[in-house]
Design an enzyme around this catalytic site. Structure first.
Site, short mmCIF file in Angstrom:
data_model
loop_
_atom_site.label_atom_id
_atom_site.label_comp_id
_atom_site.label_asym_id
_atom_site.label_seq_id
_atom_site.Cartn_x
_atom_site.Cartn_y
_atom_site.Cartn_z
N GLU A 81 0.83 -1.21 0.00
CA GLU A 81 0.00 0.00 0.00
C GLU A 81 0.87 1.26 0.00
OE1 GLU A 81 -3.92 1.61 2.36
OE2 GLU A 81 -2.19 1.03 3.57
N LYS A 160 -9.09 3.67 -2.57
CA LYS A 160 -9.53 3.16 -1.27
C LYS A 160 -10.84 3.85 -0.90
CE LYS A 160 -7.49 2.06 3.26
NZ LYS A 160 -6.25 2.21 4.07
N CYS A 194 -5.34 -2.68 2.68
CA CYS A 194 -5.17 -2.63 4.13
C CYS A 194 -6.48 -2.81 4.90
CB CYS A 194 -4.46 -1.33 4.50
SG CYS A 194 -3.84 -1.25 6.20
#
Length: 341
Positions: A81, A160, A194
């Site tokens: 990430e 995200k 994540c």
């Protein structure tokens, strides 16, 4: 609510319309999961000594690892990430004031010179490249992921959905329609980032699309039992999320991060890993082979399954009567204007 849920499951049919990469191939997916740090990264893993980022030097490293992975037989490489330009440990208000403008200027923009270098590396080495990067777009930055095919074409480009904790002061929110899974000769591939692996609003629509290979990018991870790690940094927490995701989806989960990289099988058990104790310079990635025989073409959607419309309705209808049915502000989209940094 019903309209939103219908949109989630409509992603299944839309994803199926994505064309296949037409090439002869072995059924073995040989994946390289990057665990080496980007440029200017301070050691050890939990160091809070921050020196800024350098997207040019990090892109050069990324191209080097793409070439090395391909030379060692990999047909896919996945990065942690925000590896481009690097995850800012200690990202708080003080960090933002001191480093925010520098970080924004080192974020990637699609079709800039660094982006084009990575696309060129994918094409030159005929390898799938799963990128995770800070993306600058219209005065906002996003925690972005992309999957490039061996022709350098973009199969997935997403943001995200909801940056975690302090991240949401810096990066802006993505959108639900970016939660897609695509067909490849090695089976259906999807990506999350994540802490998204803890949220049903993100995991459910992905798992409904019948992934065979899931790429879950974490920023960095020390070994199990290391003192001084925050809960969200710990391998104990993050590897549990990867294992549960594999179990629920029935997919192989590839989990690159700086320090620790791991692979979990469809049964949720770890297949392979390399931990923080091994130098990232010595072993910049974990190389693992996965036999994808039998998963190419996908598994038919199970209307009776655990990620189905009936289950979504059951969740909605089973909402506890004494809990307020109020939308709140948590799911409202946050867009941070980087010009204020």
């Amino acid at each position: 609510m019903r309209h939103q849920l219908l949109n989630l499951l409509s992603l299944v049919s839309s994803a199926l319309a994505i064309p296949l990469y037409n090439a002869s191939h072995s059924p073995i997916l040989k994946a390289a999961l990057v665990r080496a740090p980007p440029a200017l990264w301070s050691e050890p893993i939990l160091s809070r000594d921050y020196h800024g980022v350098d997207i040019n030097a990090t892109t050069a490293l990324g191209v080097e690892y793409i070439e090395r992975a391909a030379s060692e037989g990999a047909n896919l490489i996945a990065f942690p990430e925000l590896w481009f330009p690097g995850y800012p440990r200690g990202n708080n208000a003080t960090w933002l004031e001191k480093w925010g403008p520098q970080y924004v200027s080192n974020s990637l923009t699609l079709n800039d010179s660094n982006w084009n270098a990575l696309v060129s590396a994918a094409r030159k080495n005929a390898i799938y490249v799963a990128l995770s990067f800070s993306e600058l777009q219209n005065n906002h930055i996003f925690i972005a992921q992309a999957l490039l095919d061996p022709n350098g074409e973009i199969l997935i480009h997403r943001h995200k959905l909801r940056p975690s904790g302090g991240e949401r002061l810096i990066w802006s929110d993505g959108t639900m329609n970016e939660l897609i899974v695509v067909d490849t000769p090695f089976g259906r591939i999807g990506q999350l980032s994540c802490w998204e692996h803890f949220h049903p609003s993100m995991t459910f629509p992905m798992q409904a699309q019948k992934e065979a290979i899931h790429i879950g990018a974490w920023p960095y991870m020390p070994d199990f039992g290391v003192r001084g790690a925050e809960a969200w940094e710990r391998a104990e927490v993050n590897m549990a999320a990867a294992s549960v995701y594999a179990t629920n989806s029935g997919a192989y989960v590839l989990a690159p991060s700086v320090g620790r990289a791991a692979v979990f099988g469809p049964d949720g058990l770890e297949v392979s890993h390399v931990g923080e104790g091994v130098s990232g310079k010595k072993e910049p990635f974990l190389l693992v082979g996965i036999d994808t025989t039998g998963v190419v073409g996908g598994v038919p959607f199970d209307v009776e399954g655990e990620q189905s419309w009936g289950v979504l309705e059951e969740i909605r209808d089973g909402w506890p009567g004494d809990v307020p049915k109020v939308k709140g502000v948590f799911t409202e989209r946050v867009l941070n204007d980087v010009r204020s940094f």
